[in-house]
Design a protein around this motif. Structure first.
Motif, short mmCIF file in Angstrom:
data_model
loop_
_atom_site.label_atom_id
_atom_site.label_comp_id
_atom_site.label_asym_id
_atom_site.label_seq_id
_atom_site.Cartn_x
_atom_site.Cartn_y
_atom_site.Cartn_z
N ALA A 1 -3.83 -3.85 0.25
CA ALA A 1 -4.54 -4.91 1.05
C ALA A 1 -3.81 -6.29 1.20
O ALA A 1 -3.75 -6.78 2.30
N LYS B 1 -6.12 -7.56 10.38
CA LYS B 1 -7.27 -7.50 9.85
C LYS B 1 -8.48 -7.51 10.90
O LYS B 1 -8.34 -8.27 11.92
N LEU C 1 -9.49 -3.71 2.80
CA LEU C 1 -8.39 -3.93 3.30
C LEU C 1 -8.60 -4.71 4.57
O LEU C 1 -7.78 -5.36 5.22
#
Length: 291
Positions: free
Chosen positions: A162, A170, A198
């Motif tokens: 992540a 994102k 994530l």
């Protein structure tokens, strides 16, 4: 008259046996007594096979379902049929002292009636994967400190994945297809949990269940930014009504995974972090970043 010392030895032996015995609860909510650490294990679910190996107990596996293929060392082991419909005769012939199988599989009660010790476990979420790891460790006589360390490494891998994803990548809408029917991974699946960690948005809500069968029109209406699927799904996606007009198709934001990569992605086990890294590589490519 029996020598009193013989009772002392009998008592000592009984105490020793009881000290080795453990009781673990499986996903049927049955308490399974394991009298001593097993030496001959049959595993009938790939994620359970991988869990045994992650705990350093691969050498105790003597038979597997036809889909267990990781790590490389297990590929030469005898196959017991499918995970859902294992060969009863083949399993019994191996004389295992522990059989690991999924809740969706058939035959657990029959195996138990034949005198085999059966542990039924099927991880579906990150929390399940952690719980199953600890349960299998307990059943195999692996110290809790060791299973804790394995889980910390898995979780840290997801966190690192992540953190490696740039912020501009994102928040995108993602569709993950797990089989060509098509079946997708929703927010409530472990794949959906990984996507959330994530920083992604899943177009399939949790209300549909973990791995729902999808009407292709649903995906067209949702207009995902990125599509992730196995090679077997990618081949016929463009033939579905309206899919050739999806923005993800038109902009080349479709990631097709090989069969080995798909195995990594769809198994709720020790390779969750590798699955997360696979997703990140896809998102980096589709965002125009160097993976």
């Amino acid at each position: 008259m029996r020598d009193p010392r013989s009772f002392w030895w009998i008592g000592l032996l009984l105490c020793s046996a009881l000290a080795q015995a453990v009781t673990v609860r499986d996903d049927r909510q049955q308490d399974i007594v394991i009298t001593k650490p097993p030496e001959r294990i049959v595993s009938l679910l790939p994620s359970l096979t991988e869990t045994v190996c992650a705990l350093g107990q691969c050498h105790k596996l003597v038979g597997l379902d036809r889909y267990s293929n990781w790590p490389e060392s297990v590929r030469q082991l005898p196959r017991m049929g499918g995970g859902l419909d294992p060969s009863m005769e083949a399993v019994v012939a191996l004389r295992p002292d522990l059989v690991l199988m999924a809740t969706s599989a058939r035959g657990a009660e029959r195996f138990q009636a034949l005198g085999l010790t059966v542990l039924v476990l099927e991880p579906r979420t990150h929390a399940d994967a952690q719980r199953v790891l600890h349960t299998v460790a307990q059943a195999l006589g692996v110290p809790k400190a060791q299973s804790d360390a394995v889980w910390r490494q898995i979780d840290a891998g997801v966190v690192a994945a992540a953190q490696s994803l740039p912020s501009h990548a994102k928040g995108q809408k993602i569709y993950v297809e797990v089989s060509p029917a098509p079946y997708g991974a929703s927010e409530s699946s472990f794949i959906g949990e990984t996507l959330a960690r994530l920083g992604m948005r899943n177009i399939l809500p949790a209300s549909l269940g973990p791995f729902p069968k999808i009407n292709p029109e649903f995906v067209v209406r949702a207009q995902p930014d990125v599509i992730m699927a196995g090679d077997s799904s990618r081949a016929n996606m463009a033939q579905r009504p309206g899919w050739s007009q999806l923005k993800a198709f038109q902009s080349g934001k479709v990631c097709a995974f090989s069969s080995e990569e798909s195995d990594m992605l769809v198994r709720a086990g020790p390779r969750i972090a590798e699955g997360a890294r696979l997703m990140v590589q896809c998102l980096q490519r589709t965002a125009g970043d160097k993976p």
